[in-house]
Design a protein around this motif. Structure first.
Motif, PDB file in Angstrom:
ATOM      1  N   UNK A   1       6.601  28.290  88.254  1.00  0.00           N
ATOM      2  CA  UNK A   1       6.798  27.668  86.942  1.00  0.00           C
ATOM      3  C   UNK A   1       7.451  28.647  85.972  1.00  0.00           C
ATOM      4  N   UNK A   2       7.042  29.916  86.064  1.00  0.00           N
ATOM      5  CA  UNK A   2       7.636  30.940  85.208  1.00  0.00           C
ATOM      6  C   UNK A   2       9.117  31.121  85.526  1.00  0.00           C
ATOM      7  N   UNK A   3       9.458  31.138  86.807  1.00  0.00           N
ATOM      8  CA  UNK A   3      10.851  31.281  87.223  1.00  0.00           C
ATOM      9  C   UNK A   3      11.707  30.145  86.686  1.00  0.00           C
ATOM     10  N   UNK A   4      11.223  28.925  86.817  1.00  0.00           N
ATOM     11  CA  UNK A   4      11.980  27.762  86.332  1.00  0.00           C
ATOM     12  C   UNK A   4      12.073  27.774  84.811  1.00  0.00           C
ATOM     13  N   UNK A   5      11.007  28.209  84.150  1.00  0.00           N
ATOM     14  CA  UNK A   5      11.039  28.322  82.688  1.00  0.00           C
ATOM     15  C   UNK A   5      12.119  29.295  82.240  1.00  0.00           C
ATOM     16  N   UNK A   6      12.220  30.425  82.932  1.00  0.00           N
ATOM     17  CA  UNK A   6      13.231  31.421  82.581  1.00  0.00           C
ATOM     18  C   UNK A   6      14.634  30.926  82.916  1.00  0.00           C
ATOM     19  N   UNK A   7      14.780  30.178  84.002  1.00  0.00           N
ATOM     20  CA  UNK A   7      16.064  29.579  84.345  1.00  0.00           C
ATOM     21  C   UNK A   7      16.539  28.667  83.206  1.00  0.00           C
ATOM     22  N   UNK A   8      15.663  27.807  82.752  1.00  0.00           N
ATOM     23  CA  UNK A   8      16.021  26.854  81.701  1.00  0.00           C
ATOM     24  C   UNK A   8      16.343  27.570  80.390  1.00  0.00           C
ATOM     25  N   UNK A   9      15.623  28.658  80.130  1.00  0.00           N
ATOM     26  CA  UNK A   9      15.896  29.429  78.920  1.00  0.00           C
ATOM     27  C   UNK A   9      17.266  30.104  78.999  1.00  0.00           C
ATOM     28  N   UNK A  10      17.592  30.665  80.155  1.00  0.00           N
ATOM     29  CA  UNK A  10      18.894  31.320  80.327  1.00  0.00           C
ATOM     30  C   UNK A  10      20.048  30.330  80.162  1.00  0.00           C
ATOM     31  N   UNK A  11      19.793  29.081  80.531  1.00  0.00           N
ATOM     32  CA  UNK A  11      20.820  28.045  80.441  1.00  0.00           C
ATOM     33  C   UNK A  11      20.750  27.266  79.129  1.00  0.00           C
ATOM     34  N   UNK A  12      19.845  27.718  78.234  1.00  0.00           N
ATOM     35  CA  UNK A  12      19.642  27.032  76.947  1.00  0.00           C
ATOM     36  C   UNK A  12      19.193  25.590  77.122  1.00  0.00           C
ATOM     37  N   UNK A  13      18.473  25.334  78.214  1.00  0.00           N
ATOM     38  CA  UNK A  13      17.958  23.989  78.447  1.00  0.00           C
ATOM     39  C   UNK A  13      16.628  23.770  77.743  1.00  0.00           C
ATOM     40  N   UNK A  14      16.066  24.848  77.179  1.00  0.00           N
ATOM     41  CA  UNK A  14      14.777  24.734  76.515  1.00  0.00           C
ATOM     42  C   UNK A  14      14.912  24.454  75.027  1.00  0.00           C
ATOM     43  N   UNK A  15      16.149  24.335  74.555  1.00  0.00           N
ATOM     44  CA  UNK A  15      16.381  24.128  73.127  1.00  0.00           C
ATOM     45  C   UNK A  15      16.090  22.698  72.729  1.00  0.00           C
TER      46      UNK A  15
ATOM     47  N   UNK B   1      10.070  39.303  80.408  1.00  0.00           N
ATOM     48  CA  UNK B   1      10.032  38.028  79.699  1.00  0.00           C
ATOM     49  C   UNK B   1       8.615  37.743  79.194  1.00  0.00           C
ATOM     50  N   UNK B   2       7.618  38.048  80.028  1.00  0.00           N
ATOM     51  CA  UNK B   2       6.228  37.871  79.624  1.00  0.00           C
ATOM     52  C   UNK B   2       5.821  38.902  78.571  1.00  0.00           C
ATOM     53  N   UNK B   3       6.323  40.120  78.707  1.00  0.00           N
ATOM     54  CA  UNK B   3       6.006  41.173  77.738  1.00  0.00           C
ATOM     55  C   UNK B   3       6.496  40.791  76.342  1.00  0.00           C
ATOM     56  N   UNK B   4       7.677  40.225  76.269  1.00  0.00           N
ATOM     57  CA  UNK B   4       8.215  39.809  74.978  1.00  0.00           C
ATOM     58  C   UNK B   4       7.329  38.766  74.308  1.00  0.00           C
ATOM     59  N   UNK B   5       6.692  37.934  75.094  1.00  0.00           N
ATOM     60  CA  UNK B   5       5.792  36.935  74.538  1.00  0.00           C
ATOM     61  C   UNK B   5       4.522  37.564  73.976  1.00  0.00           C
ATOM     62  N   UNK B   6       4.104  38.690  74.564  1.00  0.00           N
ATOM     63  CA  UNK B   6       2.857  39.333  74.143  1.00  0.00           C
ATOM     64  C   UNK B   6       2.980  40.001  72.771  1.00  0.00           C
ATOM     65  N   UNK B   7       4.143  40.581  72.480  1.00  0.00           N
ATOM     66  CA  UNK B   7       4.396  41.259  71.195  1.00  0.00           C
ATOM     67  C   UNK B   7       3.335  42.328  70.900  1.00  0.00           C
ATOM     68  N   UNK B   8       3.153  43.226  71.845  1.00  0.00           N
ATOM     69  CA  UNK B   8       2.181  44.306  71.706  1.00  0.00           C
ATOM     70  C   UNK B   8       2.818  45.524  71.046  1.00  0.00           C
ATOM     71  N   UNK B   9       2.105  46.124  70.085  1.00  0.00           N
ATOM     72  CA  UNK B   9       2.579  47.355  69.450  1.00  0.00           C
ATOM     73  C   UNK B   9       2.004  48.596  70.117  1.00  0.00           C
ATOM     74  N   UNK B  10       0.867  48.439  70.777  1.00  0.00           N
ATOM     75  CA  UNK B  10       0.227  49.578  71.438  1.00  0.00           C
ATOM     76  C   UNK B  10       0.969  49.926  72.732  1.00  0.00           C
ATOM     77  N   UNK B  11       0.748  51.158  73.186  1.00  0.00           N
ATOM     78  CA  UNK B  11       1.284  51.564  74.485  1.00  0.00           C
ATOM     79  C   UNK B  11       0.490  50.838  75.568  1.00  0.00           C
TER      80      UNK B  11
END
Length: 348
Positions: free
Chosen positions: A334-348, A135-145
């Protein structure tokens, strides 16, 4: 429903269970607004679970997420079901697709936690560190290895990615076997007691005799001062001064003991951080030798951590890998709760 989310508070609970430190964080939201939070630490997991059971959640919807820190989990860098080719033994596993790869864990762990939390309302989420890391990696959007590292307490999760594609991953749970209590360092030879214990008893007796002699001496001195017409107030002041000096010595001893305790804790932290860095170094070597790995060199190292890491350990890691670690402090709960809310679409 979105309408009710704006009116009815929603409770989110993030939990980590360990041997001696079990942590619970509860956040209450109304719609997208955080209206309350608390964090508690328990010595035993049963104490935490009882607190969750008795928590006032009868009137509000709630979700519970548990951190999966069991050793039997990992990443298979493709969607093949030939698990043995990737070192996964003949055990029953549960899998979850992450982009081009599969996250897996032993079925028995999932069933165990399901059963453990059934009477407490059940688990809504069982989050692997790989899921949190990706989930954190997706936020980084890195093209390098890039080698991404996620550290919380005794668990360490590693993942090598290139432009979002997972190349390889690994997980390690470090056992705390070394007990760095202050008492263990009072005598480096461990001779806190002699074989018979007689010397200690003799020392105690000598100390008691000395105290009696001192009392007798002070009493005799007091009598002599009285007979000589001395000022008893002055004598008492001198005695009080001696007591104050003794108390000051005790305070200094206590302060010294606390300083030693802090130094030992720092030493223990340094040791655990060095072990962590050595594991990262050996993992990089294994990644390069793994036949399933693409063969690209790692260009960057990004470190997500809930706790601070000793700078000298990071210097050692950089010298050994020629990669400068980019340290990004995160709050695991905080990260865990953020991901919970995202999975439940509560962050929309």
């Amino acid at each position: 429903m979105p309408f009710f989310r704006k009116i009815i508070p929603q409770i989110f609970m993030a939990i980590v269970l360990e041997d001696k430190k079990n942590v619970l964080k509860i956040c209450t939201y109304r719609d997208k607004t955080l209206i309350g939070s608390l964090e508690k630490i328990f010595d035993q997991d049963k104490q935490l679970m009882t607190y969750v059971k008795n928590y006032d959640k009868k009137f509000y919807p709630y979700r519970i997420a548990l951190f999966l820190n069991s050793q039997e989990q990992g990443i298979i860098p493709n969607l093949s079901q030939d698990y043995e080719a990737f070192g996964v033994g003949k055990i029953s596993i549960k899998t979850l697709i992450l982009n081009n790869a599969q996250l897996y864990t032993a079925t028995e762990h999932v069933e165990y936690y399901d059963c453990q939390w059934e009477e407490f309302g059940g688990l809504d989420f069982l989050f692997s560190p790989f899921a949190l890391l990706y989930y954190l990696i997706q936020k980084e959007q890195k093209d390098k290895t890039t080698l991404f590292v996620y550290k919380y307490s005794q668990s360490l999760c590693l993942m090598v990615c290139k432009a979002g594609e997972i190349l390889i991953g690994g997980f390690k749970f470090f056992e705390k076997n070394v007990n760095l209590e202050l008492e263990d360092f009072e005598d480096p030879l461990g001779n806190l007691q002699d074989e018979s214990g007689e010397e200690h008893e003799e020392e105690k007796q000598n100390s008691a005799d000395e105290e009696l002699s001192l009392d007798d001496f002070q009493e005799n001195s007091s009598q002599e001062n009285s007979s000589d017409g001395g000022d008893p107030l002055e004598t008492n002041a001198e005695m009080d001064s001696g007591v104050d000096a003794g108390m000051e010595d005790e305070k200094n001893d206590d302060a010294t003991g606390k300083d030693e305790k802090i130094e030992l804790e720092e030493l223990g932290q340094f040791g655990s951080d060095m072990e962590l860095c050595r594991h990262i170094i050996s993992s990089i070597e294994k990644f390069y030798k793994d036949e399933h790995y693409g063969g690209d060199f790692i260009d960057e190292l990004i470190f997500f951590t809930h706790e601070d890491i000793v700078p000298s350990a990071l210097d050692f890691l950089e010298n050994e890998t020629f990669l400068s670690p980019q340290i990004k402090k995160i709050n695991h709960f905080d990260l865990t709760i953020e991901l919970m809310r995202k999975e439940l679409n509560f962050d929309l």
